[in-house]
Design a protein around this motif. Structure first.
Motif, PDB file in Angstrom:
ATOM      1  N   ALA A 169       0.824  -1.205   0.000  1.00  0.00           N
ATOM      2  CA  ALA A 169       0.000   0.000   0.000  1.00  0.00           C
ATOM      3  C   ALA A 169       0.860   1.259   0.000  1.00  0.00           C
ATOM      4  O   ALA A 169       0.562   2.241  -0.691  1.00  0.00           O
ATOM      5  CB  ALA A 169      -0.927  -0.005   1.208  1.00  0.00           C
ATOM      6  N   LEU A 170       1.946   1.233   0.769  1.00  0.00           N
ATOM      7  CA  LEU A 170       2.840   2.397   0.830  1.00  0.00           C
ATOM      8  C   LEU A 170       3.552   2.608  -0.506  1.00  0.00           C
ATOM      9  O   LEU A 170       3.844   3.752  -0.889  1.00  0.00           O
ATOM     10  CB  LEU A 170       3.858   2.214   1.955  1.00  0.00           C
ATOM     11  CG  LEU A 170       3.298   2.357   3.371  1.00  0.00           C
ATOM     12  CD1 LEU A 170       4.315   1.887   4.406  1.00  0.00           C
ATOM     13  CD2 LEU A 170       2.904   3.805   3.640  1.00  0.00           C
ATOM     14  N   TYR A 171       3.832   1.522  -1.203  1.00  0.00           N
ATOM     15  CA  TYR A 171       4.442   1.623  -2.528  1.00  0.00           C
ATOM     16  C   TYR A 171       3.495   2.358  -3.486  1.00  0.00           C
ATOM     17  O   TYR A 171       3.901   3.251  -4.235  1.00  0.00           O
ATOM     18  CB  TYR A 171       4.748   0.221  -3.033  1.00  0.00           C
ATOM     19  CG  TYR A 171       5.506   0.158  -4.346  1.00  0.00           C
ATOM     20  CD1 TYR A 171       6.814   0.587  -4.435  1.00  0.00           C
ATOM     21  CD2 TYR A 171       4.899  -0.373  -5.489  1.00  0.00           C
ATOM     22  CE1 TYR A 171       7.514   0.503  -5.634  1.00  0.00           C
ATOM     23  CE2 TYR A 171       5.580  -0.456  -6.684  1.00  0.00           C
ATOM     24  CZ  TYR A 171       6.894  -0.020  -6.753  1.00  0.00           C
ATOM     25  OH  TYR A 171       7.574  -0.097  -7.944  1.00  0.00           O
ATOM     26  N   GLU A 172       2.219   1.996  -3.422  1.00  0.00           N
ATOM     27  CA  GLU A 172       1.217   2.694  -4.226  1.00  0.00           C
ATOM     28  C   GLU A 172       1.117   4.164  -3.808  1.00  0.00           C
ATOM     29  O   GLU A 172       0.995   5.061  -4.651  1.00  0.00           O
ATOM     30  CB  GLU A 172      -0.144   2.020  -4.081  1.00  0.00           C
ATOM     31  CG  GLU A 172      -0.248   0.649  -4.722  1.00  0.00           C
ATOM     32  CD  GLU A 172      -0.431   0.712  -6.225  1.00  0.00           C
ATOM     33  OE1 GLU A 172      -0.663   1.814  -6.753  1.00  0.00           O
ATOM     34  OE2 GLU A 172      -0.326  -0.343  -6.875  1.00  0.00           O
ATOM     35  N   ASP A 173       1.178   4.399  -2.510  1.00  0.00           N
ATOM     36  CA  ASP A 173       1.122   5.775  -2.014  1.00  0.00           C
ATOM     37  C   ASP A 173       2.272   6.605  -2.555  1.00  0.00           C
ATOM     38  O   ASP A 173       2.101   7.781  -2.908  1.00  0.00           O
ATOM     39  CB  ASP A 173       1.180   5.792  -0.487  1.00  0.00           C
ATOM     40  CG  ASP A 173      -0.143   5.401   0.149  1.00  0.00           C
ATOM     41  OD1 ASP A 173      -1.141   5.281  -0.593  1.00  0.00           O
ATOM     42  OD2 ASP A 173      -0.176   5.221   1.371  1.00  0.00           O
ATOM     43  N   GLY A 174       3.463   6.005  -2.583  1.00  0.00           N
ATOM     44  CA  GLY A 174       4.622   6.720  -3.095  1.00  0.00           C
ATOM     45  C   GLY A 174       4.438   7.132  -4.540  1.00  0.00           C
ATOM     46  O   GLY A 174       4.793   8.251  -4.941  1.00  0.00           O
ATOM     47  N   ALA A 175       3.863   6.239  -5.334  1.00  0.00           N
ATOM     48  CA  ALA A 175       3.602   6.556  -6.737  1.00  0.00           C
ATOM     49  C   ALA A 175       2.578   7.676  -6.853  1.00  0.00           C
ATOM     50  O   ALA A 175       2.731   8.601  -7.665  1.00  0.00           O
ATOM     51  CB  ALA A 175       3.116   5.304  -7.466  1.00  0.00           C
ATOM     52  N   ARG A 176       1.542   7.622  -6.055  1.00  0.00           N
ATOM     53  CA  ARG A 176       0.505   8.656  -6.086  1.00  0.00           C
ATOM     54  C   ARG A 176       1.080  10.015  -5.690  1.00  0.00           C
ATOM     55  O   ARG A 176       0.735  11.046  -6.280  1.00  0.00           O
ATOM     56  CB  ARG A 176      -0.627   8.293  -5.134  1.00  0.00           C
ATOM     57  CG  ARG A 176      -1.392   7.042  -5.529  1.00  0.00           C
ATOM     58  CD  ARG A 176      -2.518   6.804  -4.558  1.00  0.00           C
ATOM     59  NE  ARG A 176      -3.190   5.539  -4.833  1.00  0.00           N
ATOM     60  CZ  ARG A 176      -4.412   5.245  -4.414  1.00  0.00           C
ATOM     61  NH1 ARG A 176      -5.073   6.131  -3.712  1.00  0.00           N
ATOM     62  NH2 ARG A 176      -4.953   4.087  -4.688  1.00  0.00           N
ATOM     63  N   TYR A 177       1.926   9.991  -4.684  1.00  0.00           N
ATOM     64  CA  TYR A 177       2.519  11.250  -4.230  1.00  0.00           C
ATOM     65  C   TYR A 177       3.356  11.881  -5.334  1.00  0.00           C
ATOM     66  O   TYR A 177       3.241  13.077  -5.620  1.00  0.00           O
ATOM     67  CB  TYR A 177       3.379  11.005  -2.990  1.00  0.00           C
ATOM     68  CG  TYR A 177       4.098  12.245  -2.529  1.00  0.00           C
ATOM     69  CD1 TYR A 177       3.441  13.194  -1.756  1.00  0.00           C
ATOM     70  CD2 TYR A 177       5.428  12.476  -2.883  1.00  0.00           C
ATOM     71  CE1 TYR A 177       4.088  14.349  -1.341  1.00  0.00           C
ATOM     72  CE2 TYR A 177       6.083  13.626  -2.478  1.00  0.00           C
ATOM     73  CZ  TYR A 177       5.410  14.561  -1.707  1.00  0.00           C
ATOM     74  OH  TYR A 177       6.057  15.706  -1.315  1.00  0.00           O
ATOM     75  N   GLN A 178       4.223  11.083  -5.962  1.00  0.00           N
ATOM     76  CA  GLN A 178       5.068  11.613  -7.028  1.00  0.00           C
ATOM     77  C   GLN A 178       4.218  12.107  -8.196  1.00  0.00           C
ATOM     78  O   GLN A 178       4.522  13.142  -8.813  1.00  0.00           O
ATOM     79  CB  GLN A 178       6.054  10.537  -7.507  1.00  0.00           C
ATOM     80  CG  GLN A 178       7.079  10.107  -6.476  1.00  0.00           C
ATOM     81  CD  GLN A 178       8.029  11.227  -6.091  1.00  0.00           C
ATOM     82  OE1 GLN A 178       8.257  12.170  -6.863  1.00  0.00           O
ATOM     83  NE2 GLN A 178       8.596  11.138  -4.904  1.00  0.00           N
ATOM     84  N   LEU A 179       3.135  11.397  -8.503  1.00  0.00           N
ATOM     85  CA  LEU A 179       2.262  11.833  -9.585  1.00  0.00           C
ATOM     86  C   LEU A 179       1.565  13.147  -9.223  1.00  0.00           C
ATOM     87  O   LEU A 179       1.413  14.029 -10.080  1.00  0.00           O
ATOM     88  CB  LEU A 179       1.215  10.755  -9.878  1.00  0.00           C
ATOM     89  CG  LEU A 179       0.215  11.082 -10.998  1.00  0.00           C
ATOM     90  CD1 LEU A 179       0.936  11.309 -12.322  1.00  0.00           C
ATOM     91  CD2 LEU A 179      -0.812   9.962 -11.131  1.00  0.00           C
ATOM     92  N   ALA A 209      -0.740   1.771 -10.310  1.00  0.00           N
ATOM     93  CA  ALA A 209      -1.780   2.397 -11.117  1.00  0.00           C
ATOM     94  C   ALA A 209      -1.400   3.800 -11.569  1.00  0.00           C
ATOM     95  O   ALA A 209      -2.058   4.363 -12.449  1.00  0.00           O
ATOM     96  CB  ALA A 209      -3.081   2.460 -10.327  1.00  0.00           C
ATOM     97  N   ALA A 210      -0.352   4.376 -10.980  1.00  0.00           N
ATOM     98  CA  ALA A 210       0.040   5.736 -11.330  1.00  0.00           C
ATOM     99  C   ALA A 210       0.882   5.813 -12.594  1.00  0.00           C
ATOM    100  O   ALA A 210       1.091   6.907 -13.146  1.00  0.00           O
ATOM    101  CB  ALA A 210       0.812   6.368 -10.168  1.00  0.00           C
ATOM    102  N   VAL A 211       1.373   4.678 -13.088  1.00  0.00           N
ATOM    103  CA  VAL A 211       2.291   4.710 -14.221  1.00  0.00           C
ATOM    104  C   VAL A 211       1.622   5.229 -15.492  1.00  0.00           C
ATOM    105  O   VAL A 211       2.171   6.078 -16.199  1.00  0.00           O
ATOM    106  CB  VAL A 211       2.899   3.311 -14.459  1.00  0.00           C
ATOM    107  CG1 VAL A 211       3.663   3.271 -15.789  1.00  0.00           C
ATOM    108  CG2 VAL A 211       3.827   2.934 -13.318  1.00  0.00           C
ATOM    109  N   GLU A 212       0.434   4.725 -15.808  1.00  0.00           N
ATOM    110  CA  GLU A 212      -0.223   5.133 -17.052  1.00  0.00           C
ATOM    111  C   GLU A 212      -0.536   6.633 -17.082  1.00  0.00           C
ATOM    112  O   GLU A 212      -0.206   7.305 -18.070  1.00  0.00           O
ATOM    113  CB  GLU A 212      -1.494   4.313 -17.276  1.00  0.00           C
ATOM    114  CG  GLU A 212      -2.132   4.579 -18.640  1.00  0.00           C
ATOM    115  CD  GLU A 212      -3.253   3.617 -18.952  1.00  0.00           C
ATOM    116  OE1 GLU A 212      -4.100   3.967 -19.794  1.00  0.00           O
ATOM    117  OE2 GLU A 212      -3.275   2.524 -18.373  1.00  0.00           O
ATOM    118  N   PRO A 213      -1.143   7.209 -16.023  1.00  0.00           N
ATOM    119  CA  PRO A 213      -1.337   8.661 -16.055  1.00  0.00           C
ATOM    120  C   PRO A 213      -0.030   9.433 -16.047  1.00  0.00           C
ATOM    121  O   PRO A 213       0.039  10.538 -16.589  1.00  0.00           O
ATOM    122  CB  PRO A 213      -2.158   8.950 -14.796  1.00  0.00           C
ATOM    123  CG  PRO A 213      -2.051   7.744 -13.952  1.00  0.00           C
ATOM    124  CD  PRO A 213      -1.832   6.603 -14.873  1.00  0.00           C
ATOM    125  N   ALA A 214       1.016   8.868 -15.468  1.00  0.00           N
ATOM    126  CA  ALA A 214       2.324   9.531 -15.509  1.00  0.00           C
ATOM    127  C   ALA A 214       2.854   9.575 -16.939  1.00  0.00           C
ATOM    128  O   ALA A 214       3.465  10.571 -17.365  1.00  0.00           O
ATOM    129  CB  ALA A 214       3.309   8.812 -14.603  1.00  0.00           C
TER     130      ALA A 214
END
Length: 290
Positions: A169-179, A209-214
């Motif tokens: 979950a924290l890994y996903e959070d990190g991606a969301r934060y950077q996005l 899930a943040a990769v595609e919008p990034a």
């Protein structure tokens, strides 16, 4: 005769000293037990401030023995319950420093991660809809490290599975934060900075899930910078990626808003003071063993 009398007198004196020492030891144990019981009773009624006070006194006055070791564990839990993150972390680190081979070491890593993970959370923020995952990322990064240590060093502990789920979950959070940071720059036409953050998401958080919008944002950034060849290259890579059901990442993720965490109380040391069931908020043993 005088010699015999001197020997008997010396023996009596030594016996008296030993008796006084035993009495002092029993008195100290009784006082330690009373402080421990007072802390347990306070925890049972969720009076965490009193529990902390009793445990701190116990550790200060009786720094050695089973009660002291258990107090070191219990105070980690008590600090967590009142939201004292720095004290929770410090108590966990202190326990590991004093008891590096204790069976409860995995528990201390788990509680340290939990306190850091929830540092930015509060009832007020939840009520007004503030997403703590998009705030200061440092505590969550530190929580990630604590959970990772637990999973890597103690994979068979009772806390490893939950720690792994929190890592994901924290890994996903990190991606969301950077996005979210990349979008912040894009909204202000700071395209170079936006592109750099988008690349960070793509390279460091692959599979989220943040990769595609990034990638979409990176394409926009390259086009805004008139780097059309690079933009087309990203388009080609994006179109080759397998479709996902995740879609775009919401601007305000709600990953933790509905989550309630049952925090395990401090496990009891082997041969430690008895009692202390969980009750309404006590600090007895968690379910299962190590």
């Amino acid at each position: 005769m005088k010699r015999l009398f001197a020997i008997l007198l010396l023996g009596g004196l030594l016996g008296g000293c030993a008796s006084n020492g035993d009495n002092d030891s029993r008195l100290g144990s009784a006082e330690a037990a009373a402080l421990y019981e007072a802390a347990e009773n306070a925890a049972d009624r969720s009076d965490w401030e009193t529990a902390i006070s009793e445990l701190e006194t116990l550790q200060a006055q009786f720094p050695f023995g089973l009660y002291a070791t258990q107090a070191q564990l219990n105070i980690i839990h008590a600090y967590y319950k009142v939201g004292e993150v720095a004290s929770t972390v410090a108590a966990a680190e202190r326990f590991r420093r004093i008891n590096p081979r204790h069976k409860a070491v995995p528990y201390t890593w788990y509680m340290q991660g939990l306190a850091l993970e929830e540092k930015n959370n509060s009832a007020v923020k939840d009520w007004v809809g503030v997403d703590s995952t998009l705030r200061d990322p440092v505590p969550r990064r530190q929580a990630f490290q604590a959970y990772s240590t637990l999973v890597e060093d103690y994979p068979d502990s009772d806390y490893a599975d939950d720690a792994q789920a929190r890592i994901d979950a924290l890994y996903e959070d990190g991606a969301r934060y950077q996005l979210s940071v990349a979008r912040f720059y894009a909204d202000r036409d700071a395209w170079v900075a936006a592109a750099q953050r988008a690349i960070t998401v793509i390279e460091a958080f692959d599979g989220t899930a943040a990769v595609e919008p990034a990638m979409d944002l990176l394409i926009d950034a390259y086009r805004a910078l008139e780097l059309d060849d690079l933009a087309e290259g990203v388009v080609a890579v994006r179109d080759q990626r397998p479709a996902t059901d995740d879609g775009d990442v919401p601007e305000t993720p709600t990953l933790y808003e509905e989550e309630t965490t049952e925090v395990p109380p401090a496990p009891e040391s082997g041969g430690a003071p008895s009692g202390g069931g969980m009750g309404s908020g006590g600090m007895g043993s968690p379910t299962g063993g190590f």
